[in-house]
Design an enzyme around this catalytic site. Structure first.
Site, PDB file in Angstrom:
ATOM      1  CD  GLU A 255      32.739  37.288  40.359  1.00  0.00           C
ATOM      2  OE1 GLU A 255      33.029  36.095  40.551  1.00  0.00           O
ATOM      3  OE2 GLU A 255      32.307  38.039  41.258  1.00  0.00           O
ATOM      4  CE  LYS A 271      33.870  34.841  47.411  1.00  0.00           C
ATOM      5  NZ  LYS A 271      32.972  35.569  48.318  1.00  0.00           N
TER       6      LYS A 271
END
Length: 452
Positions: A255, A271
């Site tokens: 990420e 997410k």
């Protein structure tokens, strides 16, 4: 005064681990690793060592003001020490500058969160100033050493000699002294989960990222462990950092937190997670399930809104856009739901204000950020240290990139720690959330246990 960096071509190696092994014994050695060729999205690998002194972080118990001043001091140091540096090339992302990690717990002071578990020496900042770096560009299959004018000629010649030598490095064994243990029992996790749900149903918050920590004693060389993990769970924002006291941070993060190139800002939150399966049919079903999940899409959208607000503190009004929403990206051990938000940095802002006013990343706190962090501080039994902080660089020429330090491990005092967490929302189920923490890092733990 404008400064020009020097460039030395060195032999390119598809495996940057071989290059880093020539530098790893130098003080402050750092390796930002795109995991090429294991990661299809990897392009640049950055290696550096021999840092010079830069501003020290305040005490972790310091006030918000002290931490705000720390970022101001970093900005002043960067300007005074490096001056105005002309970019060496658009294909060289880092030409010396500040590089290292910020621990999650420093964000508690920045966001006025009290009551967190006791901090450790790895809870705050490990940023250092570097005069040179080795950059491998896997797209162009080119490797260069880039150096600031302040680098001494003797040091430059020594580094080049190391890089051009073909000496073989003998790898030391890595071994655990027992299986990993969690700081939550299953019943304790369920109790913490139910507390989060109570806060959500009371309207206190919308989402909270709850994590458990796994730890085990170890002996041997963490570099050996990193190389094995890299083969198993490669990711484009990986890193291997040497700290003081022989502490080591290993990150295999997929990420991006924040990047800054020119005035263009980007953040790419994750997410939504599903495990990978060896059976191709089951793996495709997992992807389709993730795409259709209203729960995961809602969770993702909450963080997109939070990050739009965070970027709004540093970007030109009206410049913030959601470039991609709910894309599925696949990694060796998991599938993720990913979105991309961008903006244009205000002229009176630098990378340091952007970082300060967005830290820690909203994807690993919950929403609203400060209240979610207060609940994390209340419910998690140990400090997060480097977990959910950020590994980053801010190049001498102003370019920045950073990760969210998920899928990260800390080796300190012959103890290795690894964290796994997940976002809890109103319709979350505790068993599924508990299992998700294992889906994210279970492979890491089993790989290290199998090495023993």
């Amino acid at each position: 005064m404008n400064k020009t960096v020097s460039l030395d071509e060195i032999p390119y190696s598809p495996d940057s681990c071989e290059r880093f092994e020539a530098l790893r014994e130098l003080p402050g050695a750092a390796f930002l690793d795109s995991s090429y060729p294991h990661s299809s999205s990897g392009r640049y690998d950055i290696m550096c060592a021999q840092p010079v002194a830069c501003p020290e972080q305040p005490a972790l118990a310091a006030t918000e003001t002290a931490w705000q001043q720390y970022f101001d001091e970093l900005r002043r140091f960067h300007k005074d020490y490096y001056g105005t540096v002309q970019p060496a090339s658009q294909d060289i992302p880092f030409c010396g500058g500040l590089l290292g990690a910020l621990g999650y717990d420093g964000g508690n002071s920045l966001n006025q969160v009290s009551g967190a578990p006791p901090a450790t020496r790895n809870s705050g900042g490990h940023l250092a100033a570097y005069n040179w770096a080795v950059v491998q560009d896997h797209l162009l299959q080119r490797a260069v050493m880039v150096a600031q004018p302040s680098m001494r000629e003797a040091d430059r010649n020594d580094v080049l000699s190391r890089l051009r030598s073909q000496r073989r490095v003998k790898h030391t064994e890595f071994q655990l002294g027992g299986k990993f243990e969690s700081n939550f029992t299953e019943s304790e996790y369920r109790s913490a989960f139910e507390s989060v749900q109570s806060y959500i149903h009371a309207g206190d918050c919308y989402q909270v990222n709850l994590a458990q920590r796994f730890n085990a004693p170890f002996t041997g060389d963490p570099w050996t462990a990193y190389r094995q993990l890299r083969r198993t769970a490669s990711a484009p924002f990986s890193a291997y950092l040497s700290f003081e006291n022989n502490d080591v941070m290993m990150s295999l993060s997929p990420e991006r937190f924040l990047s800054l190139h020119g005035n263009h800002v980007q953040t790419v939150p994750i997410k939504g997670t599903r495990p990978r399966y060896r059976d191709s049919g089951a793996d495709r079903l997992a992807v389709e399930e993730l795409k259709r999940s209203s729960k995961d899409r809602a969770e993702n959208l909450m963080i997109v809104d939070l990050l739009r607000n965070d970027l709004g503190r540093s970007c030109i009004p009206g410049s913030i856009h959601v470039d991609a929403l709910f894309e599925v990206q696949s990694f060796p051990t998991v599938h993720h739901l990913v979105s991309t938000i961008s903006g244009e940095l205000s002229p009176d802002r630098s990378a340091y204000e952007l970082l300060r006013d967005s830290f820690p990343g909203g994807s690993i706190t919950g929403a609203p950020k400060r209240r979610a962090m207060e609940i994390i501080a209340e419910l998690e039994p140990d400090s997060r240290e480097i977990y959910c902080g950020s590994v980053m660089y801010i190049s001498a020429d102003g370019r920045m990139d950073s990760n969210i330090a998920i899928r990260s491990l800390l080796c300190t005092d012959n103890d290795i720690r690894c964290w796994g967490g997940g976002g809890i929302v109103a319709d979350s189920q505790w068993r599924q959330e508990y299992q998700e923490t294992f889906d994210k890092v279970g492979k890491f733990l089993s790989v290290l246990e199998e090495m023993s």
